[in-house]
Motif scaffolding. Structure first.
Motif, PDB file in Angstrom:
ATOM      1  N   LYS A 184     -13.060  28.508   7.971  1.00 16.37           N
ATOM      2  CA  LYS A 184     -12.440  28.333   6.648  1.00 16.37           C
ATOM      3  C   LYS A 184     -13.485  28.040   5.561  1.00 16.37           C
ATOM      4  O   LYS A 184     -13.418  28.583   4.449  1.00 16.37           O
ATOM      5  N   LYS A 185     -14.455  27.213   5.885  1.00 21.97           N
ATOM      6  CA  LYS A 185     -15.461  26.849   4.874  1.00 21.97           C
ATOM      7  C   LYS A 185     -16.191  28.109   4.360  1.00 21.97           C
ATOM      8  O   LYS A 185     -16.434  28.256   3.164  1.00 21.97           O
ATOM      9  N   SER A 186     -16.513  29.008   5.285  1.00 22.83           N
ATOM     10  CA  SER A 186     -17.200  30.253   4.888  1.00 22.83           C
ATOM     11  C   SER A 186     -16.311  31.079   3.972  1.00 22.83           C
ATOM     12  O   SER A 186     -16.751  31.585   2.932  1.00 22.83           O
ATOM     13  N   GLY A 187     -15.027  31.234   4.376  1.00 26.21           N
ATOM     14  CA  GLY A 187     -14.085  32.013   3.560  1.00 26.21           C
ATOM     15  C   GLY A 187     -13.893  31.386   2.188  1.00 26.21           C
ATOM     16  O   GLY A 187     -13.868  32.087   1.168  1.00 26.21           O
ATOM     17  N   ASP A 188     -13.776  30.059   2.140  1.00 26.60           N
ATOM     18  CA  ASP A 188     -13.602  29.359   0.852  1.00 26.60           C
ATOM     19  C   ASP A 188     -14.791  29.629  -0.063  1.00 26.60           C
ATOM     20  O   ASP A 188     -14.629  29.865  -1.267  1.00 26.60           O
ATOM     21  N   ALA A 189     -15.993  29.581   0.519  1.00 27.25           N
ATOM     22  CA  ALA A 189     -17.202  29.760  -0.307  1.00 27.25           C
ATOM     23  C   ALA A 189     -17.233  31.164  -0.907  1.00 27.25           C
ATOM     24  O   ALA A 189     -17.549  31.340  -2.095  1.00 27.25           O
ATOM     25  N   LEU A 190     -16.874  32.176  -0.103  1.00 28.64           N
ATOM     26  CA  LEU A 190     -16.915  33.548  -0.631  1.00 28.64           C
ATOM     27  C   LEU A 190     -15.791  33.754  -1.645  1.00 28.64           C
ATOM     28  O   LEU A 190     -15.982  34.407  -2.677  1.00 28.64           O
ATOM     29  N   GLU A 191     -14.625  33.197  -1.367  1.00 28.69           N
ATOM     30  CA  GLU A 191     -13.517  33.340  -2.322  1.00 28.69           C
ATOM     31  C   GLU A 191     -13.895  32.687  -3.656  1.00 28.69           C
ATOM     32  O   GLU A 191     -13.653  33.250  -4.720  1.00 28.69           O
ATOM     33  N   LEU A 192     -14.532  31.533  -3.585  1.00 33.68           N
ATOM     34  CA  LEU A 192     -14.959  30.836  -4.807  1.00 33.68           C
ATOM     35  C   LEU A 192     -15.939  31.695  -5.605  1.00 33.68           C
ATOM     36  O   LEU A 192     -15.836  31.818  -6.824  1.00 33.68           O
ATOM     37  N   PHE A 193     -16.875  32.325  -4.863  1.00 24.99           N
ATOM     38  CA  PHE A 193     -17.842  33.205  -5.544  1.00 24.99           C
ATOM     39  C   PHE A 193     -17.097  34.309  -6.292  1.00 24.99           C
ATOM     40  O   PHE A 193     -17.332  34.554  -7.470  1.00 24.99           O
ATOM     41  N   TYR A 194     -16.181  34.992  -5.593  1.00 26.54           N
ATOM     42  CA  TYR A 194     -15.475  36.106  -6.227  1.00 26.54           C
ATOM     43  C   TYR A 194     -14.567  35.625  -7.352  1.00 26.54           C
ATOM     44  O   TYR A 194     -14.453  36.272  -8.386  1.00 26.54           O
ATOM     45  N   ARG A 195     -13.906  34.493  -7.153  1.00 27.95           N
ATOM     46  CA  ARG A 195     -13.013  34.000  -8.218  1.00 27.95           C
ATOM     47  C   ARG A 195     -13.816  33.649  -9.466  1.00 27.95           C
ATOM     48  O   ARG A 195     -13.400  33.943 -10.580  1.00 27.95           O
ATOM     49  N   SER A 196     -14.988  33.045  -9.296  1.00 24.48           N
ATOM     50  CA  SER A 196     -15.751  32.718 -10.499  1.00 24.48           C
ATOM     51  C   SER A 196     -16.371  33.978 -11.093  1.00 24.48           C
ATOM     52  O   SER A 196     -16.539  34.074 -12.308  1.00 24.48           O
ATOM     53  N   PHE A 197     -16.653  34.975 -10.251  1.00 25.57           N
ATOM     54  CA  PHE A 197     -17.223  36.225 -10.774  1.00 25.57           C
ATOM     55  C   PHE A 197     -16.175  37.008 -11.579  1.00 25.57           C
ATOM     56  O   PHE A 197     -16.433  37.457 -12.685  1.00 25.57           O
ATOM     57  N   TYR A 198     -14.981  37.193 -11.008  1.00 26.22           N
ATOM     58  CA  TYR A 198     -13.965  38.022 -11.678  1.00 26.22           C
ATOM     59  C   TYR A 198     -13.082  37.229 -12.637  1.00 26.22           C
ATOM     60  O   TYR A 198     -12.406  37.819 -13.489  1.00 26.22           O
ATOM     61  N   GLY A 199     -13.068  35.919 -12.520  1.00 25.50           N
ATOM     62  CA  GLY A 199     -12.255  35.088 -13.418  1.00 25.50           C
ATOM     63  C   GLY A 199     -10.797  35.491 -13.377  1.00 25.50           C
ATOM     64  O   GLY A 199     -10.223  35.733 -12.317  1.00 25.50           O
ATOM     65  N   GLU A 200     -10.206  35.608 -14.570  1.00 23.36           N
ATOM     66  CA  GLU A 200      -8.778  35.959 -14.703  1.00 23.36           C
ATOM     67  C   GLU A 200      -8.466  37.313 -14.083  1.00 23.36           C
ATOM     68  O   GLU A 200      -7.334  37.588 -13.695  1.00 23.36           O
ATOM     69  N   GLU A 201      -9.501  38.183 -14.058  1.00 22.48           N
ATOM     70  CA  GLU A 201      -9.254  39.556 -13.587  1.00 22.48           C
ATOM     71  C   GLU A 201      -9.427  39.703 -12.084  1.00 22.48           C
ATOM     72  O   GLU A 201      -9.505  40.828 -11.569  1.00 22.48           O
ATOM     73  N   ALA A 202      -9.488  38.604 -11.380  1.00 22.45           N
ATOM     74  CA  ALA A 202      -9.698  38.702  -9.922  1.00 22.45           C
ATOM     75  C   ALA A 202      -8.559  39.500  -9.278  1.00 22.45           C
ATOM     76  O   ALA A 202      -7.390  39.245  -9.567  1.00 22.45           O
ATOM     77  N   PRO A 203      -8.898  40.470  -8.449  1.00 26.52           N
ATOM     78  CA  PRO A 203      -7.852  41.249  -7.771  1.00 26.52           C
ATOM     79  C   PRO A 203      -7.278  40.427  -6.618  1.00 26.52           C
ATOM     80  O   PRO A 203      -7.785  39.336  -6.318  1.00 26.52           O
ATOM     81  N   PRO A 204      -6.219  40.934  -5.946  1.00 24.97           N
ATOM     82  CA  PRO A 204      -5.721  40.210  -4.775  1.00 24.97           C
ATOM     83  C   PRO A 204      -6.849  40.004  -3.759  1.00 24.97           C
ATOM     84  O   PRO A 204      -7.665  40.903  -3.539  1.00 24.97           O
TER      85      PRO A 204
END
Ligand code: UGA
Length: 451
Positions: A184-204
């Motif tokens: 889970k920690k690995s998945g959380d870290a990558l999701e955080l990276f993508y969420r901060s990269f795409y911001g509001e426009e993050a895809p599913p």
């Protein structure tokens, strides 16, 4: 101190386009590849291959110091927190994938992790068969780093879906992001990276385990291949029915929301580096597991046969191909790229040469790559007009925009014997068939019928 956000290992198509995409939105990227000549080019803002918009964006990101190529892999790992592995996974002669580049990169990353005190996340972006990240990448990383996966470093599998010709757009606007996570920690870290990269426009964002993520990539590409072979099968049936037209069939079935309109263009079959390779790899993998994927084999068989059809049509309509001069319009495996890997143009030209035809070809950007394959065996023209001059037949192989506007008179005025075979269905048959000899994939003959 960390100077960069992410490092990307492997500056091929996926690696470089991802690096430039990330860097274009102010994410600092350290790039590495074993090919140092390639790194030198990239550091000067020169793209090693053609991709619309890539070079301009590359130059900007290099000039603004968001993207830098480092000559040592170790530096790239030590200066970043997340490393994406985007090295090649080519086919072996039996169709299975060659993981040697992944193995080499992982061993070197593991060696470097040994020297690092901070937590680091490794992300496999290369297309690898299910089980690779768990059974090969993880043990090698643990062995060479002397550390524990999930505790001292993280591990994810994050397949890439970008298309050549629109790679930058796809990087910045993906349909979805798939995160296969070791923990889970690995998945959380990558999701955080993508969420901060795409911001509001993050895809599913789809989170799953490593093997499912690996399979999603293969299922995606093999489904696309299946759609293409399906519509080509319908095209082949249409050709036996007077007056039938696959384009109308595809347009109508594509309106069914359950089917959708995309990837229903009948033609000469799919090419490129990915679809053929991934289909072969999934077939080989599935067979190894004891399941014979007959559907996928049929998809491949249809695709193998499809390019030959235009050669057959030319042979019949010209009464043999020996010494006939054939114009090939389009060499790239699809428009907006200079890539001819797996291109159907290569198969078609080889068949024409076997039949002793004379070939002249034109492509807006793939000529240099094709020259390396057909050294002196065929002629290359500098324009459509040059290509058509004094030919007996013209085959449309790639649907470049430039070809779509051609009119019957462009062919009539230049060709010795105006015969056009539309392998990509870019022309309106009713505009062409009264003016010159015309044939097209998926068009039933005779065309004018009461049926
Ligand atoms: C493909 C996938 O579309 C991407 O999602 C994936 O990321 C990529 O492979 C990869 O695995 O790296 P690409 O190889 O760039 O992308 O090419 P596609 O756009 O999929 O086209 C493949 C071939 O199918 C081309 O030769 C094209 O002419 C042919 N095609 C496509 C058809 O014959 N008919 C269609 O309706 C659509």
């Amino acid at each position: 101190m960390t100077s960069y956000g992410v490092s990307i290992i492997g500056m091929g198509y996926v690696g470089l386009c991802t690096a430039v995409g990330f860097a274009s939105k102010a994410c600092k990227v350290a790039a590495y590849d074993i090919d140092h000549e390639k790194l030198a080019l990239i550091n000067r803002g020169i793209a090693p291959f053609y991709e619309p918009g890539l070079e301009k964006m590359l130059k900007k990101t290099v000039d603004e110091h968001y993207l830098i190529c480092l000559l040592e892999l170790e530096d790239a790992i030590l200066k970043t927190d997340i490393t994406f592995i985007a090295v090649g996974t080519p086919s072996k002669p039996d169709g299975s994938i060659d993981l040697s580049q992944v193995e080499e990169a992982v061993v070197r990353i593991g060696d470097t992790l040994r020297k690092k005190n901070k937590h680091h996340l490794i992300v496999v972006k290369s297309t690898v068969i299910p089980g690779t990240t768990e059974n090969m990448v993880k043990p090698l990383l643990e062995k060479y780093s002397g550390k524990n996966c999930g505790k001292d470093f993280g591990l994810c599998m994050n397949p890439e879906f970008l298309r050549e010709g629109s790679a930058i757009y796809d990087t910045l606007h993906p349909d979805r992001i798939v995160i296969g996570e070791h923990d889970k920690k690995s998945g959380d870290a990558l999701e955080l990276f993508y969420r901060s990269f795409y911001g509001e426009e993050a895809p599913p964002i789809i989170r799953t385990n490593l093997s499912t993520a690996e399979l999603i990539k293969y299922a995606n590409n093999t489904f696309l291949a299946t759609k293409i072979s399906f519509i080509n099968t319908v095209a082949n049936i249409c050709e036996k029915i007077p007056g039938a037209d696959v384009k109308t069939v595809a347009g109508a079935i594509g309106l069914d929301k359950r089917i959708g309109p995309l990837f229903l263009n009948a033609g000469l079959g799919y090419g490129g580096y990915c679809l053929p390779k991934d289909l072969k790899a999934l077939i080989a993998f599935s067979k190894r597991l004891g399941y014979d994927p007959v559907l996928l084999k049929a998809v491949e068989d249809v695709n193998e046969a499809q390019p030959n059809k235009v050669v057959e049509i030319a042979r019949v309509l010209l009464g043999g191909l020996k010494d006939k001069k054939v114009a090939i319009l389009g060499l790239a495996f699809k428009p907006n790229t200079d890539d001819i890997r797996g291109a159907v143009s290569v198969k078609i030209i080889k068949r024409l040469l076997e039949e002793k035809a004379k070939v002249v070809a034109y492509d807006p950007s793939a000529t240099d790559n094709a020259r390396k394959i057909f050294r002196g065996e065929i002629d290359f023209a500098a324009s459509v007009a040059d290509c058509l001059k004094d030919t007996d037949c013209c085959i449309i192989v790639t649907e470049w925009e430039e070809f779509k506007n051609l009119q019957p008179e462009d062919f009539i005025e230049r060709m010795r014997n105006p015969l056009v075979i539309d392998g990509r269905r870019i022309f309106k048959p009713e505009l062409f068939e009264d003016r010159l000899k015309f044939a097209a994939i998926g068009l039933g003959q005779p065309r004018k019928t009461d049926l």
